[in-house]
Design a protein around this motif. Structure first.
Motif, short mmCIF file in Angstrom:
data_model
loop_
_atom_site.label_atom_id
_atom_site.label_comp_id
_atom_site.label_asym_id
_atom_site.label_seq_id
_atom_site.Cartn_x
_atom_site.Cartn_y
_atom_site.Cartn_z
N ARG A 1 -1.03 -7.16 10.59
CA ARG A 1 -1.31 -8.13 11.88
C ARG A 1 -2.76 -8.03 12.46
NH1 ARG A 1 4.39 -7.23 15.30
NH2 ARG A 1 5.75 -8.04 13.68
N SER A 2 -3.31 -6.80 12.26
CA SER A 2 -4.45 -6.42 12.68
C SER A 2 -5.69 -7.45 12.00
CB SER A 2 -4.99 -5.27 12.63
OG SER A 2 -5.10 -4.71 11.26
N GLY A 3 -5.38 -7.91 10.65
CA GLY A 3 -6.27 -8.50 9.73
C GLY A 3 -7.01 -7.57 8.83
N PHE A 4 -6.57 -6.50 8.93
CA PHE A 4 -7.31 -5.43 8.00
C PHE A 4 -6.25 -5.03 6.89
CE2 PHE A 4 -10.01 -5.28 11.89
CZ PHE A 4 -11.05 -4.90 11.36
N PRO A 5 -6.70 -4.38 5.74
CA PRO A 5 -5.81 -3.98 4.93
C PRO A 5 -4.65 -2.73 5.61
CG PRO A 5 -7.87 -3.63 4.15
CD PRO A 5 -8.01 -4.16 5.39
N VAL A 6 -3.43 -2.82 4.95
CA VAL A 6 -2.49 -1.85 5.65
C VAL A 6 -2.64 -0.53 5.41
CG1 VAL A 6 -0.78 -3.99 5.94
CG2 VAL A 6 -0.64 -2.45 3.78
N SER A 7 -3.41 -0.22 4.30
CA SER A 7 -3.55 0.96 3.69
C SER A 7 -5.06 1.28 3.23
CB SER A 7 -2.63 1.45 2.48
OG SER A 7 -2.99 2.51 1.74
N PRO A 8 -5.68 2.54 3.47
CA PRO A 8 -6.98 2.91 3.10
C PRO A 8 -7.27 3.01 1.83
CG PRO A 8 -6.17 4.24 4.97
CD PRO A 8 -4.89 3.64 4.42
N ASP A 9 -6.15 3.23 0.94
CA ASP A 9 -6.45 3.00 -0.61
C ASP A 9 -6.66 1.95 -1.19
OD1 ASP A 9 -4.08 2.17 -0.20
OD2 ASP A 9 -2.81 3.80 -1.71
N MET A 10 -6.48 0.83 -0.29
CA MET A 10 -6.65 -0.57 -0.59
C MET A 10 -8.07 -0.98 -0.74
SD MET A 10 -3.43 -2.73 0.80
CE MET A 10 -2.00 -2.35 0.49
N LEU A 11 -8.76 -0.22 0.29
CA LEU A 11 -10.42 -0.24 0.23
C LEU A 11 -11.18 0.38 -1.24
CD1 LEU A 11 -10.88 0.44 3.85
CD2 LEU A 11 -11.38 -1.70 2.74
N VAL A 12 -10.49 1.08 -1.83
CA VAL A 12 -11.21 2.10 -2.61
C VAL A 12 -11.79 1.34 -3.64
CG1 VAL A 12 -11.13 3.76 -4.33
CG2 VAL A 12 -9.92 4.19 -2.25
N LEU A 13 -11.17 0.52 -4.54
CA LEU A 13 -11.47 -0.26 -5.57
C LEU A 13 -12.53 -1.32 -5.14
CD1 LEU A 13 -8.49 -0.90 -8.07
CD2 LEU A 13 -10.34 0.84 -8.26
N PRO A 14 -12.31 -2.27 -4.08
CA PRO A 14 -13.32 -3.13 -3.64
C PRO A 14 -14.81 -2.43 -3.27
CG PRO A 14 -11.22 -3.81 -2.69
CD PRO A 14 -11.21 -2.35 -3.22
N VAL A 15 -14.61 -1.10 -2.55
CA VAL A 15 -15.70 -0.78 -2.06
C VAL A 15 -16.66 -0.06 -3.52
CG1 VAL A 15 -16.67 1.42 -1.15
CG2 VAL A 15 -15.03 0.03 0.05
#
Length: 309
Positions: free
Chosen positions: A168-182
């Motif tokens: 709902r915040s507009g951000f990924p629900v889990s930090p591990d979803m940032l790993v591959l894009p980063v």
């Protein structure tokens, strides 16, 4: 101060020229904004009414002047679908800022460490691997690298998610979803900046005062931090400032591949809609950030060169 102000004005003028080019380029794209919004089955009268509503019936220079005048007052206009462009930027920019910020921090830390290690141990067996490794990651496009990361770590090993799920915040629900894009964003920039850091440190190490410091018996750490890095800092800072633009540009591809909810996906959708206001607004925001980072790099250069003139 005068030269700094003149430099900022010059960069602002270049940004305005870039925005004018964006308006012309989007206008020349095949397709029609009104038809993209209303659909292929829309009647000619509906198309004409929509074009009048969006101001597309006016000449391109008039549309650009109207838009750029609004930007000067903080009004980015409205999208072709009726939403405030300013609200869209406020909603979608924070996730992109998070993604790009993490990628930038990772790039700075990794390239400084690898570049310093490479410069300090030139010719060693371990550092010889950095030459082909950095060349490879720089040469591979972000979409290819992102695809490989998904195939290996998501589909093959199952360690990380392949797509981003938004809360709902507009951000990924889990930090591990940032790993591959980063990683997809940062890896090419780490490769490039590692080479820049290594070259800048190697050049600075040839200065006479560094040789004197070596003869005085100073430790390698002291020589690097006090006598080499300050002279290499302007080149390194300029490279990192340029990296910000590369990260913002690469986010368009990376966010689309990973279904990441940021400005990249918005930009891709606005190009499909031929929505000039959104494309120009994203370019304006990105350009302002890049100009700001270049100003920071100029400040670092002035600070590092103090007392040498």
């Amino acid at each position: 101060m005068i030269s700094v102000a003149r430099l900022l004005l010059r960069r602002a003028a270049l940004l305005v020229m870039l925005l004018a080019t964006v308006f012309v380029t989007v206008d020349l794209l095949p397709g029609d904004t009104a038809r993209a919004i209303l659909g292929r089955e829309a009647a000619p009268e509906q198309i004409a009414a929509k074009e009048y509503e969006l101001g597309l019936d006016r000449a391109l220079p008039m549309r650009f002047w109207s838009w750029i005048s609004g930007v000067a007052t903080g009004d980015f206009g409205r999208t072709a679908r009726g939403r405030s462009v300013g609200e869209l930027l406020v909603d979608k920019f924070p996730p992109t800022l998070l993604l790009g910020g993490i990628a930038l921090v990772l790039t700075v830390l990794a390239s400084l460490a690898l570049g310093a290690w490479w410069a300090a141990r030139q010719g060693s067996a371990s550092t010889r691997l950095l030459q082909p490794a950095t060349t490879t990651v720089v040469a591979v496009p972000e979409f290819v690298l992102a695809t490989v990361l998904i195939l290996v770590f998501a589909l093959g090993l199952g360690w990380l998610p392949a797509v981003t799920i938004t809360g709902r915040s507009g951000f990924p629900v889990s930090p591990d979803m940032l790993v591959l894009p980063v990683l997809a964003l940062a890896a090419p920039q780490i490769g490039w900046n590692t080479r820049v850091v290594r070259a800048a440190l190697a050049d600075a190490a040839q200065a006479p005062h560094v040789e004197t410091a070596v003869l005085d018996g100073l430790s390698t750490r002291v020589i690097l931090m006090r006598h080499v890095l300050p002279f290499a800092l302007p080149t390194i800072a300029a490279s990192f400032a340029t990296t910000v633009g590369m990260l913002l540009g690469g986010s368009v591809v990376v966010e689309t591949i990973f279904n990441y909810p940021g400005l990249g996906a918005v930009l891709a959708g606005s190009v499909a809609d031929r929505d000039t206001s959104v494309v120009a607004a994203v370019v304006t925001l990105s350009g302002a950030i890049i100009v700001g980072m270049l100003a920071v790099a100029d400040g670092i250069r002035a600070w590092s060169l103090r007392g040498r003139r």
